[in-house]
Design an enzyme around this catalytic site. Sequence first.
Site, PDB file in Angstrom:
ATOM      1  CG  ASP A  72       9.049   6.301  -2.272  1.00 26.97           C
ATOM      2  OD1 ASP A  72       8.079   6.989  -2.717  1.00 26.97           O
ATOM      3  OD2 ASP A  72       8.911   5.684  -1.157  1.00 26.97           O
ATOM      4  CG  ASN A 126       0.278   2.570   6.131  1.00 28.14           C
ATOM      5  OD1 ASN A 126       1.139   2.197   7.016  1.00 28.14           O
ATOM      6  ND2 ASN A 126       0.536   3.606   5.047  1.00 28.14           N
ATOM      7  CG  HIS A 145       5.740   8.367  -0.360  1.00 27.22           C
ATOM      8  ND1 HIS A 145       6.565   7.301  -0.364  1.00 27.22           N
ATOM      9  CD2 HIS A 145       4.837   8.171   0.705  1.00 27.22           C
ATOM     10  CE1 HIS A 145       6.265   6.421   0.424  1.00 27.22           C
ATOM     11  NE2 HIS A 145       5.099   6.974   1.065  1.00 27.22           N
ATOM     12  CB  SER A 200       5.711   4.940   3.957  1.00 25.13           C
ATOM     13  OG  SER A 200       4.622   4.285   2.750  1.00 25.13           O
TER      14      SER A 200
END
Length: 316
Positions: free
Chosen positions: A15, A154, A50, A216
Amino acid sequence: PPLSPTRYVTLCIIDSGYDYIHEDLPPGSSLVTGVSDSGSGSWFKDSCSHGTHVAGTTVALNNNAGVVGIIPSLGRVGLHIVKVFGADSGTSCTWTYSSSLVAALSQCQAKASSGEKLVVSMSLGGSFASSTENAAFQSAYDTGRVLSVAAAGNSGTTQYSYPASYSSVISVACISESKALCSFSQRNAQVDLAAPGLYVTSTTPGNTYSVYSGTSMSTPHVSAAAALLWSHHNTRSNSDIWTSLQATAQDLGTAGRDNSYGYGLISVRRAFKWLTDPSPTPTPTRGPCLTASQTCSTSSQCCSGLVCRGQRCRVP
């Protein structure tokens, strides 16, 4: 002093980094490690936020601050960070890693010592499949020691997202607190499990907390659950852990597996009991489905819409 517990599983998060001085996250140590990169920068810095949010869902401490993660006390599970998004400063969340996702996977594999299990958590994805990536994740899965988990996507469409839609990767859909499918969650034949992902509060850099939504946010619920289960059932294979989550999931939507929720909402408690029952020893009824042209013995092994013919999964 008491002996440190044996680490059985490494949870590797690919990430944007990790704020290792956050009040609610375990600091850098032998159990929290990472890989810095010439492109993305220091693994212990997260200008994007994130990755730190994802990490909070997995390992936030059970203290008097903030939130509590699925694995609030490391020991049997260790955390490893591979930073591929953002940089040491600024707010960019774009891919800045100097190499590929396959290289990031290799970094995760390098951290897991001989005999140690590995769960790879990827709250990321794209619309284009890569034969190189597919082969790398399949090869990792075939060792029996690696389980990869990724966000279903998404876009709110039936489009496939990768790496989630590779047959050796668990694809995770998003549901709300009321167990309804999130409007943005992608729906397709590769969706495997569902987990909370709407308005999730977790850690963000600078001792702050933020509310994010997305597949996520659903993904670390599943990857942490898999790591936790495997740490207590470390003689089991990756297929056993995967199947335990499928077999014990709460069925949502259309009866049986469907393209929106997969097998349904994960239940760590029920999966743990499933793995604990010694008689009869649970036999996996379904591992990751096989895609077109992969070798098969029965049609039940093939992904939806394919049949096994001539020992290959094919379009009927």
